[in-house]
Design an enzyme around this catalytic site. Structure first.
Site, short mmCIF file in Angstrom:
data_model
loop_
_atom_site.label_atom_id
_atom_site.label_comp_id
_atom_site.label_asym_id
_atom_site.label_seq_id
_atom_site.Cartn_x
_atom_site.Cartn_y
_atom_site.Cartn_z
N HIS A 1 0.85 -1.19 0.00
CA HIS A 1 0.00 0.00 0.00
C HIS A 1 0.88 1.24 0.00
O HIS A 1 1.40 1.65 1.04
CB HIS A 1 -0.94 0.03 1.21
N CYS A 2 1.05 1.83 -1.18
CA CYS A 2 1.79 3.06 -1.32
C CYS A 2 1.21 3.83 -2.49
O CYS A 2 0.31 3.34 -3.20
CB CYS A 2 3.28 2.79 -1.50
N ASN B 1 -1.72 13.71 3.36
CA ASN B 1 -2.30 14.58 4.39
C ASN B 1 -1.74 14.36 5.79
O ASN B 1 -2.39 14.68 6.79
CB ASN B 1 -3.83 14.41 4.44
N TYR C 1 -6.48 17.97 -1.72
CA TYR C 1 -5.15 18.38 -1.25
C TYR C 1 -4.23 18.43 -2.45
O TYR C 1 -4.46 17.76 -3.46
CB TYR C 1 -4.61 17.44 -0.17
N HIS D 1 -6.66 -0.33 5.84
CA HIS D 1 -6.36 0.11 7.20
C HIS D 1 -7.40 -0.38 8.22
O HIS D 1 -7.71 0.31 9.18
CB HIS D 1 -6.26 1.64 7.25
N ASP E 1 2.08 3.10 3.22
CA ASP E 1 1.20 4.24 2.94
C ASP E 1 1.99 5.45 2.45
O ASP E 1 1.46 6.56 2.38
CB ASP E 1 0.35 4.61 4.15
N SER F 1 -6.12 9.82 -4.27
CA SER F 1 -7.34 10.57 -4.57
C SER F 1 -7.05 11.90 -5.26
O SER F 1 -7.88 12.41 -6.01
CB SER F 1 -8.16 10.80 -3.30
N ARG G 1 -10.40 0.80 -6.43
CA ARG G 1 -10.60 1.31 -5.07
C ARG G 1 -11.86 2.17 -5.01
O ARG G 1 -12.06 3.05 -5.84
CB ARG G 1 -9.40 2.14 -4.65
#
Length: 290
Positions: free
Chosen positions: A27-28, A249, A45, A176, A244, A73, A120
């Site tokens: 997960h990255c 953020n 963001y 998560h 991650d 996102s 996703r």
């Protein structure tokens, strides 16, 4: 929105824990570079560039072999940056896309050819404006063979997500752990509800990730370890792990990726569990052809 966010540690420590050969950071993300892959006009963001060169350098620094790159996102449904990173990985990366519900079968097959193995669905309101369950289910029914659905939500909506998840016709991966309150402990309300979800089908996987997000006390992440270790031990064939990076953020507290890796042997305490978490499980899900 003019200020660009840096959310990753500029000099992460080298972990004390050595991952097993073939270990996968499952997960990255990549951000940009913006000049080549502009961010979505709907992005909540605007990060600094964090492209594949930085990602693969971190992979090597931490002792990993492969990456699963999840569409961020901030790039919306344009998966170009993720596909570019996969293409530059020499076969050592796969990806998870974010797609428009109206995507065609031809476009899905092109994503498959580019190394994508899942889609996703994001239900975090601070990150997305609309999450149409009916359209998501329609897409889930048209995915190429071997794909799965990744879902991102928070613990307070787990109950309302249950029917939707039950109707997904392919394997499901929960990001998560559905963001439980780990301070409640392994038998707290959130983790108990999440275990009930895992028990509802035998093809629900989860990422035992993000102590930096889930443990308000910070390092050494004692509450996260206490809450998550029993989950790893009870569902050893359905767990994944990832950094991650570059930690979207998280600009107020920049996680040290070396410290995050050193959590692994505290939640997966045997070599067998570590191999399942970091090699066997992600390889089965993302490199099944190998």
């Amino acid at each position: 929105m003019t200020d660009r966010i840096t959310s990753w540690h500029s000099n992460p420590s080298r972990p004390k824990f050595t991952p097993p050969p073939g270990a996968v950071d499952a997960h990255c993300h990549v951000f940009g570079p913006q000049s080549q892959f502009p961010f979505s006009p709907k992005a909540k963001y605007l990060p600094e560039d964090a492209g594949p060169d930085k990602l693969f350098a971190l992979r090597d620094h931490l002792g990993f072999s492969r990456n699963v790159i999840v569409q961020a996102s901030c790039h919306g449904t344009d998966n170009s940056a993720t596909l570019d990173a996969i293409a530059r990985s020499n076969g050592m990366a796969r990806g998870v896309a974010v797609v428009d519900p109206d995507i065609s079968e031809t476009e899905l097959e092109a994503l498959h050819d580019g190394g994508i193995r899942g889609v996703r669905f994001n239900f975090l309101k601070r990150l997305v404006d609309n999450a149409p369950k009916d359209k998501f289910l329609e897409v889930a029914g048209r995915l190429p063979d071997g794909w799965h659905v990744v879902i991102y939500f928070e613990a307070d909506i787990l109950e309302e997500m249950t029917e939707f998840i039950d109707n997904i016709p392919v394997p499901v991966v929960i990001d998560h752990m559905g963001r439980p309150d780990v301070t409640q402990g392994p038998n707290g309300k959130d983790m108990t509800a999440f275990r009930k979800l895992l028990d509802s089908r035998d093809d629900i996987w989860t990422k035992v990730t993000c102590p930096d997000r889930l443990d308000p006390a910070g390092p050494p992440y004692a509450d996260f370890i206490a809450a998550v270790r029993p989950l790893v031990e009870d569902y050893p064939t359905r767990i994944l792990w990832g950094t991650d990076w570059p930690h979207p953020n998280m600009q107020d507290v920049l996680p040290d990726d070396g410290q995050l890796v050193d959590v692994i042997p505290q939640i997966a305490v045997t070599e067998k569990l570590q191999h399942q978490l970091l090699v066997d499980n992600p390889m089965a899900l993302y490199w099944a052809e190998d």
